[in-house]
Design a protein around this motif. Structure first.
Motif, mmCIF file in Angstrom:
data_model
loop_
_atom_site.group_PDB
_atom_site.id
_atom_site.type_symbol
_atom_site.label_atom_id
_atom_site.label_comp_id
_atom_site.label_asym_id
_atom_site.label_seq_id
_atom_site.Cartn_x
_atom_site.Cartn_y
_atom_site.Cartn_z
ATOM 1 N N LEU A 1 0.860 -1.185 0.000
ATOM 2 C CA LEU A 1 0.000 0.000 0.000
ATOM 3 C C LEU A 1 0.893 1.229 0.000
ATOM 4 N N ALA A 2 0.922 1.900 -1.153
ATOM 5 C CA ALA A 2 1.821 3.039 -1.347
ATOM 6 C C ALA A 2 1.012 4.328 -1.406
ATOM 7 N N GLU A 3 1.321 5.259 -0.525
ATOM 8 C CA GLU A 3 0.626 6.545 -0.520
ATOM 9 C C GLU A 3 1.422 7.559 -1.340
ATOM 10 N N VAL A 4 0.773 8.132 -2.318
ATOM 11 C CA VAL A 4 1.422 9.093 -3.213
ATOM 12 C C VAL A 4 1.597 10.430 -2.499
ATOM 13 N N LYS A 5 2.820 10.901 -2.463
ATOM 14 C CA LYS A 5 3.120 12.172 -1.810
ATOM 15 C C LYS A 5 3.434 13.284 -2.805
ATOM 16 N N LEU A 6 4.078 12.931 -3.915
ATOM 17 C CA LEU A 6 4.395 13.903 -4.960
ATOM 18 C C LEU A 6 4.101 13.299 -6.322
ATOM 19 N N ILE A 7 3.581 14.118 -7.223
ATOM 20 C CA ILE A 7 3.302 13.678 -8.592
ATOM 21 C C ILE A 7 4.104 14.555 -9.548
ATOM 22 N N HIS A 8 4.896 13.923 -10.403
ATOM 23 C CA HIS A 8 5.658 14.628 -11.428
ATOM 24 C C HIS A 8 5.089 14.252 -12.796
ATOM 25 N N ILE A 9 4.785 15.246 -13.627
ATOM 26 C CA ILE A 9 4.149 15.001 -14.926
ATOM 27 C C ILE A 9 4.919 15.724 -16.019
ATOM 28 N N ASN A 10 5.260 15.003 -17.068
ATOM 29 C CA ASN A 10 5.875 15.614 -18.231
ATOM 30 C C ASN A 10 4.840 16.527 -18.904
ATOM 31 N N GLU A 11 5.160 17.790 -19.042
ATOM 32 C CA GLU A 11 4.185 18.758 -19.558
ATOM 33 C C GLU A 11 3.797 18.487 -21.004
ATOM 34 N N ASP A 12 4.580 17.683 -21.707
ATOM 35 C CA ASP A 12 4.255 17.374 -23.104
ATOM 36 C C ASP A 12 2.983 16.539 -23.235
ATOM 37 N N ILE A 13 2.552 15.884 -22.159
ATOM 38 C CA ILE A 13 1.354 15.041 -22.249
ATOM 39 C C ILE A 13 0.098 15.754 -21.733
ATOM 40 N N LEU A 14 0.222 17.040 -21.428
ATOM 41 C CA LEU A 14 -0.926 17.790 -20.916
ATOM 42 C C LEU A 14 -1.714 18.424 -22.058
ATOM 43 N N ASP A 15 -3.017 18.598 -21.823
ATOM 44 C CA ASP A 15 -3.843 19.299 -22.803
ATOM 45 C C ASP A 15 -3.890 20.785 -22.467
ATOM 46 N N ALA A 16 -4.717 21.530 -23.171
ATOM 47 C CA ALA A 16 -4.766 22.984 -22.999
ATOM 48 C C ALA A 16 -5.277 23.395 -21.632
ATOM 49 N N THR A 17 -5.996 22.500 -20.961
ATOM 50 C CA THR A 17 -6.545 22.819 -19.635
ATOM 51 C C THR A 17 -5.626 22.377 -18.503
ATOM 52 N N GLY A 18 -4.485 21.779 -18.863
ATOM 53 C CA GLY A 18 -3.564 21.323 -17.835
ATOM 54 C C GLY A 18 -3.814 19.919 -17.345
ATOM 55 N N LYS A 19 -4.749 19.214 -17.970
ATOM 56 C CA LYS A 19 -5.032 17.830 -17.588
ATOM 57 C C LYS A 19 -4.238 16.876 -18.488
ATOM 58 N N ILE A 20 -4.046 15.650 -17.999
ATOM 59 C CA ILE A 20 -3.359 14.658 -18.816
ATOM 60 C C ILE A 20 -4.238 14.291 -20.002
ATOM 61 N N ASP A 21 -3.666 14.356 -21.185
ATOM 62 C CA ASP A 21 -4.371 14.021 -22.423
ATOM 63 C C ASP A 21 -4.180 12.531 -22.711
ATOM 64 N N GLN A 22 -5.251 11.760 -22.684
ATOM 65 C CA GLN A 22 -5.153 10.318 -22.890
ATOM 66 C C GLN A 22 -4.591 9.972 -24.263
ATOM 67 N N LYS A 23 -4.734 10.874 -25.221
ATOM 68 C CA LYS A 23 -4.206 10.618 -26.555
ATOM 69 C C LYS A 23 -2.700 10.857 -26.635
ATOM 70 N N LYS A 24 -2.180 11.670 -25.740
ATOM 71 C CA LYS A 24 -0.760 12.014 -25.785
ATOM 72 C C LYS A 24 0.113 11.096 -24.938
ATOM 73 N N ILE A 25 -0.435 10.560 -23.867
ATOM 74 C CA ILE A 25 0.398 9.810 -22.919
ATOM 75 C C ILE A 25 0.853 8.467 -23.482
ATOM 76 N N ASP A 26 0.076 7.880 -24.427
ATOM 77 C CA ASP A 26 0.498 6.671 -25.147
ATOM 78 C C ASP A 26 0.788 5.505 -24.194
ATOM 79 N N LEU A 27 -0.160 5.221 -23.344
ATOM 80 C CA LEU A 27 0.018 4.184 -22.326
ATOM 81 C C LEU A 27 0.073 2.785 -22.930
#
Length: 295
Positions: free
Chosen positions: A156-182
């Motif tokens: 059970l891992a509690e997330v304390k910090l989240i780091h996000i590559n800004e290249d995968i964000l959309d215009a609203t600052g949310k993660i774009d599912q089309k860009k992240i290429d999971l």
């Protein structure tokens, strides 16, 4: 249907059936460190998020089916209760797979797989610089599920910090599912890739109650054209349209053409109207589709 008793299956057989059926599974690419400072990096597909506030992810390094030994990741988090969960995308999937090799303790999989170690801000294990999202976590609890071959150990891992590559964000600052290429794990050697071409949306159920499939006329519920998915969309409306609204639809050119061409042929009329409704559902026009099937 093939029916199997789990108690009659070996650990290998169980693993095959479960991992092929319960898929796709997200991948926890976990970096950990032991009390001597040895770094480990390993992927786990027994992984998901289970709480938002607090933000809790759980992954499970299972005991090896082959010889019942435990994995370095489990041993590390019992010594140093921290980890980084690095999210895997398509650009790094082959390196991630290489990191799953069972190297000897003390071997750094970052180096073996060619990943870049990025210092974390709060925890000791480093981040994978190439990962589009990195979660710095503290370990709240480790729950062993048994001592047999293949038994899991819930971390059970509690997330304390989240780091996000800004290249995968959309215009609203949310993660774009089309860009992240999971990518996600399936059974055996199989994976899947989440691309724009295979993404689709499913409208969440109404905040108010949907009428439900059982409120649709029998002729619609038993349609030879409409699928269960189609019926689910039709049942997710707040109320049936009024007769006046349904009558207006009959004046639409494509609907009127069907009605005029099928006078006296109720079977063909129903089928062709359901075909029209199905096309509207594919376009997301649920209310129009409902009015058409109710004619």
């Amino acid at each position: 249907m093939l029916t199997l008793k789990t108690e009659d299956l070996s650990a290998v057989q169980l693993q095959d059936y479960l991992q092929y059926a319960i898929a796709p599974r997200p991948i926890c690419f976990a970096s950990t460190i032991d009390s001597d400072g040895n770094i480990n990096l390993s992927p786990f597909s027994f992984f998901n998020m289970f709480s938002t506030k607090p933000p809790i992810c759980i992954f499970s390094p299972a005991r090896r089916v082959r010889d019942n030994t435990t994995k370095h990741t489990l041993e590390n988090v019992l010594q140093v209760k921290e980890c980084v969960i690095n999210i895997v995308n398509y650009d790094m999937v082959q390196q991630m797979s290489l990191a799953s090799t069972e190297y000897a303790k003390g071997v750094n999989e970052f180096e073996k797989a060619g990943f870049t170690m990025l210092p974390s801000d709060l925890v000791k294990p480093p981040r994978v610089a190439e990962a589009p999202v990195q979660f710095e976590c503290v370990i709240n609890q480790v729950i062993p599920l048994g001592e047999n071959h293949g038994a899991g150990n819930l971390i059970l891992a509690e997330v304390k910090l989240i780091h996000i590559n800004e290249d995968i964000l959309d215009a609203t600052g949310k993660i774009d599912q089309k860009k992240i290429d999971l990518v996600a794990r399936l059974g055996g050697d199989w994976y899947c890739r989440v691309t724009a071409e295979n993404l689709f949306k499913v409208a969440k159920p109404l905040a108010k109650l949907g009428i439900g499939v059982d409120s649709l006329p029998q002729s619609v519920r038993l349609s030879k054209v409409l699928t269960g998915n189609d019926l689910g969309m039709l049942g997710n409306v707040e109320h049936l349209p009024a007769d006046e609204e349904i009558d207006l639809v009959s004046q639409l050119p494509e609907v009127k053409e069907v009605l005029d061409a099928t006078i006296g042929d109720a079977y063909t009329r129903e089928r062709e109207l359901h075909d029209l409704a199905k096309l509207q559902l594919q376009k997301g026009n649920v209310e129009l589709a409902l009015k058409i099937v109710l004619l």
